[in-house]
Scaffold this motif. Structure first.
Motif, PDB file in Angstrom:
ATOM      1  N   TYR A  39      35.083  45.312  35.438  1.00 37.20           N
ATOM      2  CA  TYR A  39      35.124  43.851  35.389  1.00 37.20           C
ATOM      3  C   TYR A  39      34.583  43.204  36.663  1.00 37.20           C
ATOM      4  N   ALA A  40      33.981  44.043  37.526  1.00 36.24           N
ATOM      5  CA  ALA A  40      33.555  43.501  38.821  1.00 36.24           C
ATOM      6  C   ALA A  40      32.290  42.651  38.721  1.00 36.24           C
ATOM      7  N   GLU A  41      31.386  43.056  37.835  1.00 40.84           N
ATOM      8  CA  GLU A  41      30.116  42.340  37.759  1.00 40.84           C
ATOM      9  C   GLU A  41      30.309  41.011  37.028  1.00 40.84           C
ATOM     10  N   LYS A  42      30.992  41.092  35.874  1.00 40.52           N
ATOM     11  CA  LYS A  42      31.364  39.893  35.123  1.00 40.52           C
ATOM     12  C   LYS A  42      32.813  40.112  34.776  1.00 40.52           C
ATOM     13  N   GLY A  43      33.574  39.062  34.691  1.00 40.67           N
ATOM     14  CA  GLY A  43      34.966  39.256  34.325  1.00 40.67           C
ATOM     15  C   GLY A  43      35.898  38.996  35.486  1.00 40.67           C
ATOM     16  N   TYR A  44      37.155  39.368  35.293  1.00 39.34           N
ATOM     17  CA  TYR A  44      38.198  38.906  36.201  1.00 39.34           C
ATOM     18  C   TYR A  44      38.186  39.537  37.590  1.00 39.34           C
ATOM     19  N   ASN A  45      37.580  40.715  37.734  1.00 40.62           N
ATOM     20  CA  ASN A  45      37.545  41.342  39.060  1.00 40.62           C
ATOM     21  C   ASN A  45      36.411  40.728  39.872  1.00 40.62           C
ATOM     22  N   PHE A  46      36.465  39.420  40.045  1.00 38.34           N
ATOM     23  CA  PHE A  46      35.360  38.730  40.724  1.00 38.34           C
ATOM     24  C   PHE A  46      35.340  39.008  42.219  1.00 38.34           C
ATOM     25  N   ILE A  47      36.448  39.581  42.756  1.00 32.07           N
ATOM     26  CA  ILE A  47      36.473  39.906  44.183  1.00 32.07           C
ATOM     27  C   ILE A  47      35.715  41.205  44.459  1.00 32.07           C
ATOM     28  N   GLY A  48      35.375  41.950  43.407  1.00 35.19           N
ATOM     29  CA  GLY A  48      34.586  43.173  43.585  1.00 35.19           C
ATOM     30  C   GLY A  48      35.360  44.314  44.205  1.00 35.19           C
ATOM     31  N   TYR A  49      36.614  44.488  43.785  1.00 34.04           N
ATOM     32  CA  TYR A  49      37.417  45.614  44.282  1.00 34.04           C
ATOM     33  C   TYR A  49      37.047  46.862  43.491  1.00 34.04           C
ATOM     34  N   LEU A  50      36.592  47.916  44.197  1.00 32.16           N
ATOM     35  CA  LEU A  50      36.182  49.137  43.510  1.00 32.16           C
ATOM     36  C   LEU A  50      37.025  50.300  44.012  1.00 32.16           C
ATOM     37  N   ASN A  51      37.794  50.896  43.130  1.00 36.34           N
ATOM     38  CA  ASN A  51      38.642  52.012  43.519  1.00 36.34           C
ATOM     39  C   ASN A  51      38.845  52.932  42.315  1.00 36.34           C
ATOM     40  N   PRO A  52      38.147  54.078  42.305  1.00 36.48           N
ATOM     41  CA  PRO A  52      38.223  55.000  41.163  1.00 36.48           C
ATOM     42  C   PRO A  52      39.654  55.441  40.875  1.00 36.48           C
ATOM     43  N   GLU A  53      40.434  55.599  41.935  1.00 39.68           N
ATOM     44  CA  GLU A  53      41.825  56.021  41.774  1.00 39.68           C
ATOM     45  C   GLU A  53      42.591  54.973  40.956  1.00 39.68           C
ATOM     46  N   TYR A  54      42.359  53.695  41.296  1.00 39.24           N
ATOM     47  CA  TYR A  54      43.030  52.618  40.577  1.00 39.24           C
ATOM     48  C   TYR A  54      42.528  52.541  39.131  1.00 39.24           C
ATOM     49  N   ASP A  55      41.219  52.671  38.956  1.00 37.01           N
ATOM     50  CA  ASP A  55      40.620  52.636  37.609  1.00 37.01           C
ATOM     51  C   ASP A  55      41.317  53.637  36.690  1.00 37.01           C
ATOM     52  N   PHE A  78      50.231  33.563  39.427  1.00 39.33           N
ATOM     53  CA  PHE A  78      50.406  33.490  40.877  1.00 39.33           C
ATOM     54  C   PHE A  78      49.230  32.793  41.526  1.00 39.33           C
ATOM     55  N   GLU A  79      49.470  32.348  42.751  1.00 35.33           N
ATOM     56  CA  GLU A  79      48.421  31.742  43.573  1.00 35.33           C
ATOM     57  C   GLU A  79      48.066  32.766  44.632  1.00 35.33           C
ATOM     58  N   TYR A  80      46.796  32.869  44.952  1.00 37.28           N
ATOM     59  CA  TYR A  80      46.410  33.846  45.966  1.00 37.28           C
ATOM     60  C   TYR A  80      45.151  33.452  46.706  1.00 37.28           C
ATOM     61  N   VAL A  81      44.883  34.188  47.812  1.00 37.87           N
ATOM     62  CA  VAL A  81      43.632  34.017  48.522  1.00 37.87           C
ATOM     63  C   VAL A  81      42.781  35.215  48.151  1.00 37.87           C
ATOM     64  N   ALA A  82      41.654  34.967  47.517  1.00 43.72           N
ATOM     65  CA  ALA A  82      40.787  36.067  47.089  1.00 43.72           C
ATOM     66  C   ALA A  82      39.787  36.377  48.192  1.00 43.72           C
ATOM     67  N   PHE A  83      39.730  37.664  48.598  1.00 42.15           N
ATOM     68  CA  PHE A  83      38.741  38.101  49.590  1.00 42.15           C
ATOM     69  C   PHE A  83      37.553  38.680  48.850  1.00 42.15           C
ATOM     70  N   ASN A  84      36.363  38.393  49.312  1.00 44.70           N
ATOM     71  CA  ASN A  84      35.200  39.020  48.688  1.00 44.70           C
ATOM     72  C   ASN A  84      35.034  40.420  49.254  1.00 44.70           C
ATOM     73  N   ASN A  85      35.534  41.423  48.511  1.00 49.24           N
ATOM     74  CA  ASN A  85      35.537  42.805  48.973  1.00 49.24           C
ATOM     75  C   ASN A  85      34.136  43.386  49.152  1.00 49.24           C
ATOM     76  N   ARG A  86      33.118  42.656  48.654  1.00 44.58           N
ATOM     77  CA  ARG A  86      31.747  43.163  48.761  1.00 44.58           C
ATOM     78  C   ARG A  86      31.171  42.949  50.152  1.00 44.58           C
TER      79      ARG A  86
END
Lengths: 325, 553
Positions: free
Chosen positions: B113-129, B456-464
């Motif tokens: 979902y990083a390119e399009k979709g809700y993971n707009f912060i671009g968090y990539l972690n195979p372990e989490y996937d 929730f409310e949050y501060v999104a960091f651009n992980n890219r």
């Protein structure tokens, strides 16, 4: 007749200019209508299909001519967001705006003209000294503030008037006319009209007063006095009639201006009018609806301008005779 | 004199520290950060939170500017230009179907979902996937919970964004009109939910429930997911096989029972005697049609929820068997409790007519008012009100006669209306929570209920982008935020601090171990220092060798 035609062309050209500016203004604003449909499930192809469907994939000049051609046929297109014909949406709310505006203006101008003439007559008395600052204060106060105060006092506390909307919850009417002429509608209309009228009355009142003061020193008033006419006849029949001219223009223009400027009142009183529609449309980049709403306001403004010109000709023969002399 | 010596010594120490930093080689200063937010007028709490955050980050030696953007512009930048921003305020809202943690657990951080979709912060972690995919296949709730806890710990460790608060929403109703104990609280949602609208009991002559909304309804279309307010309405008009209960768990609704046969097969037994609002019976064919209709390309929003279905068979008079392509624990919540049941006799011709055209069924505002739900749609005036009436033939017919929603853009006026009886149920309140509390004190007929949100409310960091590609940097920035101050100053105590994408109201799924993150400016400075960041002349510098390489600027 030529004058009438001239005025008409003038207004038509102005409308064309407004249309053009509106068209490009919305498209040059940052953001696209797609942002309003933010949706993870739309892939690039679907987004492209959506753009095509809205006609946004074509060059801008092409879009412009398509728009103009459609407009000439009375076709304003579909609202991007509401997905219904713009004309239908506008016609749903237009009567509410027109009624709110006209009622307030008529009340404000009748009151303003009479009170203005009277105040001019009372020049130098304590009445004038008290009334003029009071009028200035209501004119300077922001509409939303007047509205909130009236709501708090007459609705929340006294409970005399409803706090918002155009009819009571769940009321059904067989037609829009039935609704407009119902007591319930008038009851809901009262507070917004009072607010708008309070806000609007300052201009005609002050205008009328200063015109009267000028006119009263004119020779024809002195002449009327010499003829032995009663004070009342001089004020109504001679002075007021002449002082009225600029007020008529102000009235006609006021209709157009306040048609679009009612956003605040409509929001405070949850009144379903064209102003609120406009704000919503702009905020979601609904180009066709926003353009339609602005155009409707411009149309009313141009029309009222035209009416003012015509009225002038009737009220003051010099306007139409001037051309010959 | 002593003071002066001390000061001189301090100055020398600082100087030597600075030299030491440069002695390790040239480092780069962290560039100025733009913290995007909504304008104050649109979301005052969030804007104020952004100001507090900026103040705290500046004390770390960062140059931070808060930049308010109109909502559309912000969406445009953050959502559609994913590599062009650093940090932004953002929010996820609560919805009944989000009572299952899957939606947040999966879509917020899964790499697909990083390119399009809700993971707009671009968090990539195979372990989490892997864990995100695994929890979808775990039918054993205990096992799935363990995975959910693990996922929350990873997010706590990596801080791909800084969670701020779960807001608390206060809603109200008139207890002189409705019997107080018939109002139902839904966890994470509050009292404005279908269970309340079904159970709420009028005390006197007023049989109408009149609720307010400050937003306009976009559409009443069972194949379109419009705004939040649209869904309050579609919820009541159209039934579903299951519904999310007040406890957040899916329970059979139009079905008598729903059972897992194995991990890819679900058996559904439908209720008998259900009717559409036009009097026709609800048949198994209607049910099958309802799940097949979104599978084509005419209802793209609902399509993802039915793609896992391999087949639907009739197995008896009232029974159906759903076979899935792969095990999916969220099937009950995400599909059976989400897909609206629609009458085949009305929608089949509509969809046939759309075939081959670019339009989808989503573009249609109101094809038909016919559903089978507890309320039927009578009238809809977009800028004024929508009127629903009780459907007496429903298996759980409501107690109120009519359900009327009024569009009221003026928050203060809603309170006036509540007092005068123009509305008797406060469905949302855009104003200051304190005003509402004071109002209820002065008006003893008004009862207030508040509930912590699933969202929730949050501060999104651009992980890219650097510096946010560094988990330690993100952790330090998150630690620097004083959430308690934020709760009291920005949210007037109408929120609780957050550090998980699974709200504490979902008590079964929320991992309490992540609740006590070590925070404070000292902690933040320590983390930065340990990671090699240096403060020189009041400005923060990268660790040696690290450079800001941006794909695009």
């Amino acid at each position: 007749m030529r004058l009438v035609l001239g005025r008409f062309t003038h207004n038509a050209l102005a409308l064309l200019a407004v249309t053009t500016i509106l068209f490009f203004m919305f498209r040059l604003m940052p953001g696209t209508p797609l942002a309003a449909f933010i949706n993870e499930n739309l892939n690039a192809d679907q987004q492209q299909a959506m753009l095509e469907q809205f006609g946004l994939d074509k060059p801008m000049w092409q879009q412009y001519f398509i728009y103009l051609a459609n407009l000439l046929q009375g076709e304003m297109g579909l609202s991007f967001f509401q997905r219904r014909p713009v004309m239908t949406i506008l016609l749903e709310v237009l009567p509410n705006s027109v009624i709110l505006t006209l009622t307030s203006l008529i009340i404000a101008y009748i009151f303003g003209v009479v009170a203005g003439a009277w105040l001019a007559w009372k020049r130098g008395t304590w009445i004038e000294r008290a009334a003029v600052p009071a009028v200035l204060a209501t004119r300077a106060a922001p509409e939303f503030w007047i509205g909130m105060v009236l709501l708090a006092v007459l609705s929340f506390n006294a409970g005399w008037f409803p706090s918002g909307g155009a009819s009571s919850p769940g009321m059904a009417y067989s037609s829009n006319w039935d609704r407009i002429f119902s007591l319930d509608y008038v009851h809901h209309l009262a507070l917004p009209v009072l607010t708008l009228a309070l806000y609007l009355q300052g201009l005609p009142l002050l205008l009328m007063r200063s015109n009267m003061l000028e006119v009263m020193h004119e020779e024809f008033v002195t002449m009327a006095r010499m003829k032995g006419l009663s004070e009342w006849r001089i004020v109504i029949g001679h002075a007021a009639r002449n002082a009225l001219l600029p007020v008529v223009t102000a009235f006609a223009l006021g209709v157009g201006l306040s048609m679009g400027g009612n956003v605040v009142i409509e929001t405070v009183f949850s009144w379903p009018g064209i102003g609120r529609l406009l704000v919503q449309a702009v905020s979601v980049h609904d180009y066709p609806l926003a353009q339609g709403a602005f155009l409707m306001i411009a149309l009313v403004l141009a029309l009222m301008n035209f009416v003012a010109d015509l009225l002038y000709m009737v009220l003051d023969p010099r306007v139409s005779h001037g051309r010959k002399g | 004199m002593k003071k002066l010596v001390l000061a001189a010594a301090g100055g020398l120490a600082a100087l030597s520290l600075a030299t030491a930093a440069f002695a390790q080689g040239p480092t780069e200063k962290v560039r100025k950060l733009n913290l995007y937010s909504w304008p104050q007028a649109a979301l005052p709490q969030s804007y104020q939170a952004a100001q507090l955050i900026a103040q705290q980050w500046r004390q770390l030696g960062l140059d931070v500017e808060v930049k308010p953007l109109q909502r559309q512009q912000q969406t445009q930048l953050i959502w559609f230009s994913r590599d062009k921003w650093d940090v932004t305020m953002w929010r996820m809202v609560g919805r009944p179907e989000r009572s299952d943690p899957d939606e947040f657990l999966y879509s917020l951080y899964h790499s697909s979902y990083a390119e399009k979709g809700y993971n707009f912060i671009g968090y990539l972690n195979p372990e989490y996937d892997k864990l995100a995919e695994k929890q979808r296949t775990q039918l054993d709730r205990e096992e799935r919970r363990k995975t959910a806890f693990e996922m929350q710990k990873i997010i706590d460790r990596d801080q791909p964004q800084a969670f701020l608060v779960h807001p608390k929403y206060a809603l109200a109703f008139n207890k002189a009109v409705f019997k107080e104990d018939t109002v139902v609280n839904q966890s994470g949602i509050g009292i404005r939910n279908i269970w309340t609208f079904l159970a709420i009991q009028p005390l006197g002559a007023q049989k109408d429930l009149i609720i307010n909304s400050n937003e306009v309804i976009n559409a009443t279309n069972p194949l379109y997911i419009g705004g939040a307010v649209d869904s309050w309405v579609t919820d009541l008009i159209w039934d579903r096989v299951m519904r999310i209960g007040p406890d957040g768990m899916p329970k059979p609704w139009a079905a008598e029972s729903v059972t897992w046969f194995d991990d890819k097969t679900v058996d559904v037994k439908m209720r008998t005697g259900m009717k559409w609002h036009d009097g026709q019976p609800v048949t198994l064919d209607d049910v099958i049609f309802s799940f097949q209709a979104p599978a084509g390309d005419k209802a793209p929003m609902y399509k993802p929820f039915v793609t896992d279905i391999a087949s639907i068979e009739k197995t008896g008079e009232q029974t159906l068997r759903f076979t899935l392509k792969q095990p999916n624990t969220t099937f009950l919540t995400a599909t059976l409790a989400k897909i609206n049941l629609i009458p085949k006799h009305i929608w089949e011709p509509v969809l046939k007519d759309l075939a081959g055209k670019p339009e989808t069924a989503e573009q249609l505002k109101e094809v038909s008012k016919i559903g089978s739900g507890p309320f039927k749609l009578v009238r809809w005036a977009p800028n004024e009100e929508i009127l629903l009436e009780r459907f007496g033939d429903h298996f759980q017919a409501p107690k109120v006669q009519r359900w009327i929603m009024r569009i009221v853009p003026n928050a203060e006026a809603t309170l006036g209306m509540l007092k005068r009886g123009e509305i008797n149920f406060l469905g949302m309140f855009g104003g200051d929570a304190e005003v509402l509390i004071k109002f209820a004190k002065e008006n003893p007929d008004i009862a207030i209920r508040s509930e912590v949100d699933i969202g929730f409310e949050y501060v999104a960091f651009n992980n890219r982008r650097p510096p946010f590609d560094d988990a330690k940097f993100r952790r330090a920035l998150s630690a620097a935020i004083d959430r308690r101050l934020m709760v009291s100053a920005a949210w007037q105590d109408y929120a609780i601090p957050a550090n998980s994408h699974v709200s504490p109201v979902l008590s079964y799924w929320h991992d309490p171990a992540v609740d006590n993150m070590k925070t404070g400016l000292a902690e933040a400075k320590k983390i930065l220092q340990e990671a090699g960041y240096r403060v020189v002349g009041g400005k923060l510098y990268y660790p040696t060798g690290k450079q800001e390489k941006l794909a695009t600027e």
